[in-house]
Design an enzyme around this catalytic site. Structure first.
Site, PDB file in Angstrom:
ATOM      1  N   CYS A  60       0.844  -1.343   0.211  1.00  0.00           N
ATOM      2  CA  CYS A  60      -0.008   0.012  -0.376  1.00  0.00           C
ATOM      3  C   CYS A  60       0.234   1.271   0.173  1.00  0.00           C
ATOM      4  CB  CYS A  60      -1.240   0.289   0.838  1.00  0.00           C
ATOM      5  SG  CYS A  60      -1.965   1.472   0.957  1.00  0.00           S
ATOM      6  N   CYS A  97     -17.463   4.856  -4.009  1.00  0.00           N
ATOM      7  CA  CYS A  97     -16.957   4.001  -2.462  1.00  0.00           C
ATOM      8  C   CYS A  97     -16.188   5.118  -2.240  1.00  0.00           C
ATOM      9  CB  CYS A  97     -16.193   2.962  -3.193  1.00  0.00           C
ATOM     10  SG  CYS A  97     -17.216   1.790  -4.333  1.00  0.00           S
ATOM     11  N   CYS A 128     -20.941   2.976  -0.254  1.00  0.00           N
ATOM     12  CA  CYS A 128     -19.601   1.834   0.086  1.00  0.00           C
ATOM     13  C   CYS A 128     -18.366   2.634   0.767  1.00  0.00           C
ATOM     14  CB  CYS A 128     -18.966   0.942  -0.997  1.00  0.00           C
ATOM     15  SG  CYS A 128     -17.505  -1.124  -0.733  1.00  0.00           S
ATOM     16  N   CYS A 188     -18.488  -6.198   1.044  1.00  0.00           N
ATOM     17  CA  CYS A 188     -17.851  -6.077  -0.134  1.00  0.00           C
ATOM     18  C   CYS A 188     -16.370  -6.318   0.105  1.00  0.00           C
ATOM     19  CB  CYS A 188     -17.154  -4.781  -0.603  1.00  0.00           C
ATOM     20  SG  CYS A 188     -16.910  -4.791  -2.222  1.00  0.00           S
TER      21      CYS A 188
END
Ligand code: SAM
Ligand code: DTB
Ligand code: SF4
Length: 338
Positions: A60, A97, A128, A188
Site C-alpha cells: 500500500c 465508494c 460503500c 464487499c
C-alpha cells in the site's frame, strides 16, 4: 439446492487448476445463468482521507512507513465528497465508494463519514465505504446512515498474510466483517493477487471468502498495483491467465456474488479484461483514478465495453440473480430457480 459454505483448499486449488477451457466454459455458464452477461456494474472510488496510515500493508502506497509519492490529506468535508459523488453519478456510476487510510476510525470520524454516506445515498447512489477495522457500534452508526456496502478485504490466504501485514491479524479482519454483517450492511470483501503468493494461497483466499455465510455480496479481485517505495514494488509479475483462473474459480465458488475486476486494470490489455469479464467478473471501477493510483478512464472503458457489446448497468441495484447456481469442485453445476 443450497449455496456451499464448506469449500476446502484442496477443492479450490483443483478448481483453479482445471483445464483452462473447461474452467472458463463452466464459469461463464454459471455467470450467464445468474447475471445479465452484457451488463457491467460501475462504481467510482474517492479517497476521502489519504495517506499517513500507521499500518504496514506491504502493497500500500498510503502506509506512513514507506516513502511513496502520496501526499497525505485530511478527511474531506462532506460537501466536497457530495460534489465528487454527483460527478461520479453523471459519468454513469451507480455506486460511490469512499476509502480512508485508517487502521480504525474514531467514533467522531465515523460520525463524519456517516453524514457523507447519508448525503451520497440521498443522491440515489449506492454507497460503500472502507475505513479499516470497525467496532459493532461504529458499524451500527454507518448502517443507520443507510450504508449499503462495507469494503474490508481479507487480501490473501491466512498462511501468506503474515508476509504482507504484521500490524493487524486475519482474525481482526474477520471480526470487522462479522460486525458489519451484524449491522445489516452488505459485505464487499475480496483480495489481491500478484503479491508473490502461490496458487495454493489464491485458493486459500477464495476458501476464506466462500466460507463466509452468506458469501460476500461483492467480491473485489485486485491485481497488485506496484507502487515505487512499497515493499512489493518489483515483485515478479503474475501470469495474467492466473488472474483469469482466480476469477473463474471465484465465480464458481460464490455463484450469486458480484465479482469485481478491481485494481490493476491500467496495466491489463483489453483482451485480458475481456477474458476476466467472460470468466465471471461483472463489475469495474470507472474513472481515471482508483484511490491514489491510475485507472483506465471512462473514454477507454466505454469504448472497450462497446467493443464487447456490453453496457454499464443503469440501476443502483445488483444485476438480478435469476437463478441460483451451485458448483462442486469438479465444476459440475446445478441450477435452482429462486
Ligand atoms: N485502510 C482501510 C483498510 O485497509 O481496510 C481501507 C483502504 S485500503 C486502501 C482498501 C484495500 O485496497 C486494501 O485492503 C487492499 O486490498 C487494496 N489495495 C491497497 N493498495 C493496493 C495496491 N497497491 N494494489 C491493489 N490493491 C490495493
Ligand atoms: C478494493 O478491493 N479495491 C479498491 C477498493 N477496494 C477500496 C482499492 C484499490 C486501491 C488501489 C491502490 C490505490 O489506488 O491506492
Ligand atoms: Fe492503511 Fe488500508 Fe493502506 Fe493498509 S491498506 S496501509 S490499512 S490504507
Amino acid at each position: 439446492m443450497q449455496l456451499r459454505y464448506d469449500w476446502t483448499v484442496a477443492e479450490a486449488e483443483a478448481l483453479i487448476a482445471r483445464p483452462f477451457h473447461e474452467l472458463l466454459a463452466e464459469a461463464h455458464d454459471v455467470h450467464r445463468r445468474g447475471f445479465a452477461e452484457q451488463t457491467v456494474e460501475a462504481a467510482i472510488l474517492l479517497s476521502i482521507k489519504t495517506g499517513a496510515c500507521p499500518e504496514d500493508c506491504a502493497y500500500c502506497p498510503q502506509s506512513a512507513r514507506y516513502d511513496t509519492d502520496v501526499e497525505p490529506e485530511r478527511l474531506m468535508p462532506t460537501a466536497d465528497i457530495v460534489v465528487a459523488a454527483r460527478n461520479a453519478q453523471a459519468s454513469g456510476a451507480t455506486r460511490f465508494c469512499m476509502g480512508a487510510a485508517w487502521r480504525s476510525p474514531t467514533d467522531r470520524q465515523v460520525g463524519l463519514v456517516a453524514e457523507a454516506v447519508q448525503a451520497v445515498g440521498d443522491l440515489g447512489m449506492e454507497t460503500c465505504v472502507t475505513l479499516g477495522m470497525l467496532t459493532p457500534e461504529q458499524s451500527d452508526r454507518l448502517a443507520s446512515a443507510g450504508l449499503d456496502f462495507y469494503n474490508h478485504n481479507l487480501d490473501t490466504s491466512p498462511e501468506f498474510y503474515g508476509e504482507i501485514i504484521t500490524t493487524r491479524t486475519y482474525d481482526d479482519r474477520l471480526d470487522t466483517l462479522a460486525n458489519v454483517r451484524a449491522s445489516g450492511v452488505k459485505l464487499c470483501c475480496g483480495g489481491i493477487v500478484g503479491m508473490g503468493e502461490s496458487r495454493l494461497d489464491r485458493a486459500g483466499l477464495l476458501v476464506q471468502l466462500a466460507r463466509l455465510d452468506p458469501h460476500p455480496e461483492s467480491v473485489p479481485i485486485n491485481l497488485l498495483v506496484q507502487v515505487p517505495g512499497t515493499p512489493l514494488f518489483g515483485t515478479a509479475e503474475l501470469d495474467p491467465l492466473e488472474l483469469v483462473r482466480t476469477i473463474a474459480a471465484a465465480r464458481l465458488m460464490m455463484p450469486a456474488s458480484v465479482v469485481r475486476l478491481s485494481a490493476g486494470r491500467s496495466k491489463m490489455t483489453d483482451e485480458l479484461q475481456a477474458l476476466c469479464l467472460h470468466a465471471g467478473a461483472s463489475s469495474i471501477f470507472l474513472g481515471d483514478r482508483l484511490l491514489t493510483t491510475p485507472n483506465p478512464g471512462n473514454d477507454h472503458d466505454l469504448e472497450l465495453l462497446e467493443r464487447l457489446d456490453m453496457q454499464v448497468a443503469t440501476t443502483g441495484k445488483q444485476p438480478v440473480v435469476r437463478e441460483q447456481v451451485v458448483a462442486d469442485a469438479a465444476g459440475a453445476t446445478a441450477v435452482a430457480i429462486r
